[in-house]
Write an enzyme that holds these catalytic residues in place. Structure first.
Site, PDB file in Angstrom:
ATOM      1  N   GLY A 252       0.766  -1.237   0.000  1.00 19.86           N
ATOM      2  CA  GLY A 252       0.000   0.000   0.000  1.00 19.86           C
ATOM      3  C   GLY A 252       0.801   1.293   0.000  1.00 19.86           C
ATOM      4  O   GLY A 252       0.223   2.376   0.127  1.00 19.86           O
ATOM      5  N   ASP A 315       1.488  -1.509 -10.667  1.00 22.59           N
ATOM      6  CA  ASP A 315       2.817  -1.764 -10.101  1.00 22.59           C
ATOM      7  C   ASP A 315       2.986  -3.287 -10.131  1.00 22.59           C
ATOM      8  O   ASP A 315       2.721  -3.971  -9.147  1.00 22.59           O
ATOM      9  CB  ASP A 315       2.852  -1.204  -8.678  1.00 22.59           C
ATOM     10  CG  ASP A 315       4.234  -1.227  -8.077  1.00 22.59           C
ATOM     11  OD1 ASP A 315       5.215  -1.398  -8.818  1.00 22.59           O
ATOM     12  OD2 ASP A 315       4.340  -1.068  -6.842  1.00 22.59           O
ATOM     13  N   CYS A 368       9.795  -2.728 -10.185  1.00 25.45           N
ATOM     14  CA  CYS A 368      11.079  -2.466  -9.538  1.00 25.45           C
ATOM     15  C   CYS A 368      12.107  -3.434 -10.164  1.00 25.45           C
ATOM     16  O   CYS A 368      12.923  -4.016  -9.471  1.00 25.45           O
ATOM     17  CB  CYS A 368      11.006  -2.587  -8.026  1.00 25.45           C
ATOM     18  SG  CYS A 368      10.362  -4.150  -7.435  1.00 25.45           S
TER      19      CYS A 368
HETATM   20  C1  LIG Z   1       5.425  -4.793  -6.470  1.00 29.39           C
HETATM   21  S1  LIG Z   1       4.234  -5.406  -5.389  1.00 29.39           S
HETATM   22  C2  LIG Z   1       3.197  -3.997  -5.157  1.00 29.39           C
HETATM   23  C3  LIG Z   1       3.751  -2.959  -4.214  1.00 29.39           C
HETATM   24  C4  LIG Z   1       2.728  -1.865  -3.913  1.00 29.39           C
HETATM   25  N1  LIG Z   1       2.254  -1.235  -5.131  1.00 29.39           N
HETATM   26  C5  LIG Z   1       3.281  -0.786  -3.008  1.00 29.39           C
HETATM   27  O1  LIG Z   1       3.711   0.254  -3.462  1.00 29.39           O
HETATM   28  O2  LIG Z   1       3.261  -1.005  -1.785  1.00 29.39           O
HETATM   29  C6  LIG Z   1       3.287  -6.403  -6.456  1.00 29.39           C
HETATM   30  C7  LIG Z   1       1.986  -6.904  -5.851  1.00 29.39           C
HETATM   31  O3  LIG Z   1       1.278  -7.576  -6.896  1.00 29.39           O
HETATM   32  C8  LIG Z   1       0.468  -8.545  -6.282  1.00 29.39           C
HETATM   33  N2  LIG Z   1       0.013  -9.452  -7.361  1.00 29.39           N
HETATM   34  C9  LIG Z   1       0.697 -10.413  -8.008  1.00 29.39           C
HETATM   35  N3  LIG Z   1      -0.055 -10.990  -8.955  1.00 29.39           N
HETATM   36  C10 LIG Z   1      -1.270 -10.373  -8.897  1.00 29.39           C
HETATM   37  C11 LIG Z   1      -2.496 -10.546  -9.594  1.00 29.39           C
HETATM   38  N4  LIG Z   1      -2.625 -11.453 -10.553  1.00 29.39           N
HETATM   39  N5  LIG Z   1      -3.532  -9.762  -9.261  1.00 29.39           N
HETATM   40  C12 LIG Z   1      -3.425  -8.834  -8.285  1.00 29.39           C
HETATM   41  N6  LIG Z   1      -2.283  -8.642  -7.570  1.00 29.39           N
HETATM   42  C13 LIG Z   1      -1.227  -9.402  -7.876  1.00 29.39           C
HETATM   43  C14 LIG Z   1       1.360  -9.147  -5.219  1.00 29.39           C
HETATM   44  O4  LIG Z   1       0.593  -9.769  -4.220  1.00 29.39           O
HETATM   45  C15 LIG Z   1       2.105  -7.902  -4.731  1.00 29.39           C
HETATM   46  O5  LIG Z   1       1.488  -7.402  -3.567  1.00 29.39           O
END
Ligand SMILES: C[S@@+](CC[C@H](N)C(=O)[O-])C[C@H]1O[C@@H](n2cnc3c(N)ncnc32)[C@H](O)[C@@H]1O
Length: 427
Positions: A252, A315, A368
């Site tokens: 988040g 993201d 990232c």
């Molecule tokens: C890079 S992290 C996000 C970091 C967040 N945007 C932040 O700034 O705190 C990627 C996220 O994508 C989620 N994720 C992975 N595959 C996904 C999907 N098919 N649908 C929704 N979320 C997904 C993961 O659970 C993870 O929390």
């Protein structure tokens, strides 16, 4: 339990069970009441991940036969011992006696002599061997070195060097509570040295600091977030009244920054329910309000029947190769064939989210990662197959030759990150 014994368990869980350091370390730190002990446990665990091949090489060379099965834990204990001798200022006699004591505490009294012998042998060698083997020399997996060499023929060594550094600590000022200048003045009054960053809310601390000493942290005055991640809210340009989707939102950080920046309605979506709890906690600390949705970003239709979005932040799940300086375990957890799988998931999420963007709306794609396959190549392919998508130049970027903005690790003290800004045609 002795700190070295705990460190051996942490390293074992990461390297043998594939757990992430950021999950396992806090669980073990919770067993220590003293802050200095918790910091030493972190230093030993992170340190081993940074220079693993050199430690592994030193230890393996000195073992007559490798530890197997339950005794494997002792291999990891030796890595901890070796790290202390080569890479810390802990006096050798203390490093060795504490590590030997850990061997006893872990229930291997019969192997104390072996641990002591190997560590004394390493102590005499003073530093790791010089080598031309790339993995050993750079402490990076060979497949990653090759990908970086191909993508960055002139700067791959610098990228690796930066990825081996300890990261700085960045804060994000909560503009709803005070101006950045006012927060900098509060830090200054406490003799916490800090400077303003390039984005509106970023503050760079001269030294990483416990958040407990930061004024107003518990009440939401600031959050910890690298400046590279703070570019997301700046580039998305949220406007009051917008309906925004953060398609991969947990934990988040970026959702909260968007909510601090404008009066928007935000849907924080993620497919990981446990990680979504962190979004709720972060919103609570910061006094923000989001709609939390546990769903697959490649199939939003199943759980969202509302209107389409003015702006979408995507993201995407990625290799995280841009944040190795913060998460050195990524080097050993990530495997070469993960990249193709990630590329395919990213493309599916991109295509699906695009359907949920209003005509004239903006989608900001972020990772990232520093691998072109997940970044510029991914976006080139998306634009090629999506007639109503066009790229907007990112003015913060001085790069004109590639698609989007690739931030490299260490650039302006930031993590490695990638941004591409896309708008949807109106007609
Ligand atoms: C890079 S992290 C996000 C970091 C967040 N945007 C932040 O700034 O705190 C990627 C996220 O994508 C989620 N994720 C992975 N595959 C996904 C999907 N098919 N649908 C929704 N979320 C997904 C993961 O659970 C993870 O929390």
């Amino acid at each position: 339990m002795n700190i070295r014994a705990l460190a051996a368990q942490v390293v074992f869980q990461v390297l043998e069970n594939g757990a992430s350091l950021s999950t396992v370390l806090p669980q073990h730190q919770a067993q220590l009441s003293n802050g200095k002990d918790r910091a030493l446990l972190a230093e030993l665990s992170y340190g081993v991940m940074r220079v693993l091949p050199q430690l592994d090489n030193s230890v393996s060379q000195r073992l007559q036969k490798p530890f197997k099965n339950k005794q494997r834990l002792l291999h990891h204990l030796l890595l901890i011992g070796c790290y202390q001798l080569y890479f810390t200022r802990i006096p050798a006699h203390a490093a060795i006696s504490e590590t030997v004591e850990a061997c006893r505490q872990l229930g291997f009294e019969n192997l104390v002599k072996v641990i002591n012998g190997v560590l004394r042998n390493i102590q005499r060698a003073e530093e790791p061997l010089e080598t031309s083997n790339e993995t050993l020399k750079y402490c990076f997996p060979g497949w990653m070195v090759k990908k970086l060499q191909a993508a960055y023929p002139d700067s791959w060594q610098q990228i690796i060097e930066q990825s081996q550094q300890r990261p700085p600590m960045w804060l994000r000022n909560n503009q709803r509570q005070q101006s950045r200048d006012s927060y900098l003045a509060q830090l200054n009054a406490l003799e916490i040295s800090a400077t303003a960053g390039l984005t509106a809310d970023a503050i760079l601390l001269a030294q990483p600091t416990d958040v407990a000493v930061l004024p107003g942290f518990a009440g939401g005055s600031v959050s910890v977030q690298d400046q590279a991640a703070q570019w997301a809210a700046t580039l998305l340009e949220p406007k009051n009244g917008d309906l925004i989707l953060d398609a991969c939102a947990a934990p988040g950080g970026k959702s909260c920054h968007i909510l601090e920046s404008a009066d928007v309605r935000l849907v924080a979506l993620d497919n990981d329910a446990k990680r979504l709890e962190r979004v709720t906690e972060n919103c609570q600390r910061l006094g923000l309000d989001a709609t939390i949705l546990c769903a697959d970003a490649a199939n939003i239709d199943a759980s969202w029947q509302g209107e389409k979005f003015d702006r979408i932040l995507l993201d995407a799940p990625c290799s995280a190769t841009g944040v190795i300086r913060r998460h050195p375990d990524i080097k050993w957890l990530r495997k070469a064939n993960d990249i193709d799988a990630l590329q395919s998931i990213q493309a599916q999420i991109l295509d699906h989210c695009w359907q949920w963007l209003k005509p004239g709306g903006t989608l900001l794609y972020a990772t990232c990662s520093i691998l072109p396959q997940e970044n510029s190549q991914q976006i080139d392919a998306f634009v090629a197959r999506t007639p109503d998508a066009s790229l907007v130049a990112i003015t913060a970027s001085q790069q004109n030759s590639t698609t989007g903005w690739q931030i490299l690790p260490g650039q302006d003290n930031m993590d490695g990150f990638y941004y591409a800004k896309l708008v949807k045609a109106i007609a």
